[in-house]
Each structure stands twice: as structure tokens, then as C-alpha cells.
Design an enzyme around this catalytic site. Structure first.
Site, PDB file in Angstrom:
ATOM      1  N   SER A  80     -38.865  30.805  87.787  1.00 30.55           N
ATOM      2  CA  SER A  80     -38.588  30.081  88.960  1.00 30.55           C
ATOM      3  C   SER A  80     -37.502  29.233  89.143  1.00 30.55           C
ATOM      4  CB  SER A  80     -39.946  29.483  89.485  1.00 30.55           C
ATOM      5  OG  SER A  80     -40.087  29.070  90.692  1.00 30.55           O
ATOM      6  N   ASP A 126     -38.508  24.482  99.071  1.00 30.79           N
ATOM      7  CA  ASP A 126     -38.771  24.598  97.536  1.00 30.79           C
ATOM      8  C   ASP A 126     -37.413  24.269  96.828  1.00 30.79           C
ATOM      9  OD1 ASP A 126     -40.367  24.640  95.288  1.00 30.79           O
ATOM     10  OD2 ASP A 126     -40.234  26.851  95.108  1.00 30.79           O
ATOM     11  N   HIS A 180     -40.586  22.638  93.181  1.00 24.25           N
ATOM     12  CA  HIS A 180     -41.913  22.682  92.478  1.00 24.25           C
ATOM     13  C   HIS A 180     -41.792  22.433  90.796  1.00 24.25           C
ATOM     14  CE1 HIS A 180     -41.642  27.112  92.126  1.00 24.25           C
ATOM     15  NE2 HIS A 180     -42.313  26.753  90.861  1.00 24.25           N
TER      16      HIS A 180
END
Length: 328
Positions: free
Chosen positions: A180, A104, A74
Site C-alpha cells: 500500500s 488517502d 494511512h
């Protein structure tokens, strides 16, 4: 000659400050070792990106000295331009080698040699309560660090693509979105997970994709540009079964998968599956829902003959299906 035992005794009764110092030393050592391999990723999104934002940022970790970097899908999704910044201030344009929305994860590369690289560890060896350290680099120049413990193992959580991600690592490490894609590291400095901020609705919990999953995904993305997954070409729905049916068939699960649709010309149809069949096992492993089927197929290479056990008109039958390759 008696001095050494006295030191050991006093060490055993160390006060809180000394214990904290030992903890701090462990964390500092890991950050100094792994920190230089953690990068900041700045992304300019394609104009067609659906969420409005045209720029994004996240973290990543260099896993080879020649510039392969692991991050979240993402973070780099629909990127028009990717820039990587190292902690020493150097900036590089990066190429996207491949991405896997189902986990992901993504692999990007900068074309430079002799880079600081982190080593992927064995996430299967993790234990609940183990010290873990999340390292991010959302802005470049300096790593951000959060510490905590593994609070649960083996969780299954659904990704944006709708597929279940297996064996998720759950921690109590504070994580902000800019971290992230950065690594979750154990006390020996091995990367045992990739942090993801894409799983919400959890207070005080953070999640990471395990390193053993990442290792497999990296090999697929680098070797093929995508992750190859087996599929059989059916749509199914959960069908609860009563205790009598369970005992009669010797089932442990209280539900089976009813085949609601068979893809014309697909592997399941070629293998003889039809609508209305009750699918009870794949390669000898019971299935109680569609996620169970996905889980089993994720460990099967496309083209491998696969045993499918069904109930049709009250009788048990075994069919052989040769899964195809899913394009996601």
C-alpha cells in the site's frame, strides 16, 4: 533480401512461450526502471494512535530527485517517526509535509539529492484491459511486483474520512497491505496510480488513486500543507421526487437535496439558503445527493461565486453562494 519478411511472418505466428517472453520483458523493463524509486516506509506511531499498533509499514514512490515521496495517508497517519529505506539499502529519516485523508494520500520528504525518481503519467488515458504493474517495497532492499489489467475505471469509493474518492482505478492486481502506497505503473513505466489497501470487502480486486488526482493533491500539500476544499456549510438529505415534479422542472435526476441544516454564519446562510430549501443544482449541474454536491465543490476554489438553484415554496430560485475553505 527475402529473409526479413520471413522473420516477420514467423514472429506473427509466435508460440505462447515467445508471447510470454515479450510480456515478461515489458514487465522486467518497467520494474528495472521504476523499482529503484519505490521505497519502504517504516513508521512509529504516536502513543495516542487509536488502533493499538505502534508501528506500521508500507511503500512509497519517489517523485522528485530531491526526495519528495508519495504514499498513502494511512501509512503515515499519526506518525511520531518515519524512516525510509531505498532498494540500495540506504536509510533516511523523513518529514511529513502534508496528508489528505479524503484521498488517502500523503507527501513525505527525505533530504537527499540525485535520487531515482518515477514520473507521474496521465491516468485519464488509461483503458480497461490495459496492462498494469503494482510495485511495492514493504521490507526494503527488494521490490515486490504484481501484474494484472485495469478492470474498471471511474469507480467512486468512500475513504475513511467518509468522503467519496472519485475516478478510482480498479485492477485485478494482487496487493498485500505492505505494498500500500506503492505505485501502479503502466507498460511505459509511468506511474498512473497509487495503490491503496484501505478498501476491503473486495475479492480479487485492488484499487488505486489515479495519478491525476495525486498530482493535484501533491501540489496542494507541498504548496499549502493541506488540500484546500470549498464548502458551503449545510447538512442535507436526499429527497425523492416524483415523475410529475421531474417533468415540471426538467430534471434528469429522481431526487434532490433537502437542506436540513444551515451553519450559522456560514457561506450558505450568507447566500440566503434556509432549512427546507430543495437544492437541485450547483453551477448548473444537477445534484441528487450530498455526494454530488461534494463532487462539484471539489472542482471549485474557495471564494469563487457559485450559483445554487433551489425550489422554495414551489418556485424556482437561483442564489449566489461564495464557498469557504473546509478544514479537514
Amino acid at each position: 533480401g527475402n529473409q526479413e519478411p520471413q522473420d516477420k511472418s514467423s514472429g506473427a505466428s509466435a508460440d505462447g512461450a515467445e508471447l510470454l517472453d515479450a510480456y515478461s520483458r515489458a514487465v522486467v523493463g518497467v520494474v528495472e526502471g521504476v523499482g529503484p524509486a519505490v521505497v519502504s516506509i517504516q513508521v512509529r506511531k504516536s502513543p495516542s494512535f487509536p488502533y493499538g499498533a505502534r508501528e506500521g509499514a508500507g511503500s512509497g514512490v519517489i517523485i522528485t530527485p530531491d526526495g519528495f515521496i508519495l504514499t498513502n495517508n494511512h501509512v503515515v497517519e499519526q506518525a511520531r517517526e518515519i524512516q525510509v529505506e531505498l532498494t540500495d539499502g540506504r536509510k533516511f529519516k523523513a518529514d511529513l509535509l502534508g496528508a489528505d485523508p479524503a484521498t488517502d494520500l500523503a507527501v513525505i520528504r527525505i533530504w537527499e539529492q540525485h535520487l531515482p525518481a518515477a514520473e507521474l503519467g496521465d491516468s485519464d488515458a488509461l483503458r480497461v484491459g490495459q496492462l498494469v504493474i503494482a510495485i511495492g517495497n514493504p521490507l526494503g532492499f527488494q521490490s515486490t511486483v504484481s501484474t494484472g489489467v485495469v478492470s474498471a475505471m471511474g469507480r467512486s469509493l468512500r475513504s475513511e474520512s467518509g468522503r467519496l474518492i472519485e475516478n478510482i482505478i480498479q485492477t485485478d492486481v494482487a496487493l498485500n497491505p505492505g505494498n500500500s502506497g506503492g505505485p501502479l505503473v503502466d507498460a511505459r513505466g509511468k506511474v498512473i496510480g497509487i495503490n491503496t489497501a484501505m478498501i476491503f470487502r473486495a475479492q480479487g480486486l485492488s484499487f488505486a488513486i489515479p495519478s491525476n488526482t495525486a498530482r493535484w493533491v501533491v501540489s496542494e500539500l507541498v504548496g499549502h500543507g493541506k488540500v484546500r476544499r470549498a464548502y458551503i456549510g449545510i447538512a442535507g438529505q436526499v429527497r425523492p421526487v416524483d415523475g410529475v415534479f421531474q417533468r415540471f422542472l426538467g430534471l434528469n435526476k429522481s431526487s434532490v437535496v433537502e437542506v436540513a441544516f444551515v451553519e450559522p454564519g456560514g457561506p450558505a446562510g450568507a447566500g440566503g439558503l434556509t432549512e427546507g430549501d430543495l437544492l437541485i443544482s450547483v453551477n448548473g449541474t444537477e445534484v441528487g445527493n450530498v455526494d454530488d454536491i461534494h463532487r462539484i465543490l471539489s472542482g471549485i476554489k474557495p471564494g469563487t461565486p457559485t450559483a445554487i438553484t433551489i425550489i422554495r415554496q414551489g418556485s424556482k430560485q437561483e442564489l449566489q453562494v461564495i464557498p469557504g475553505e473546509a478544514f479537514e
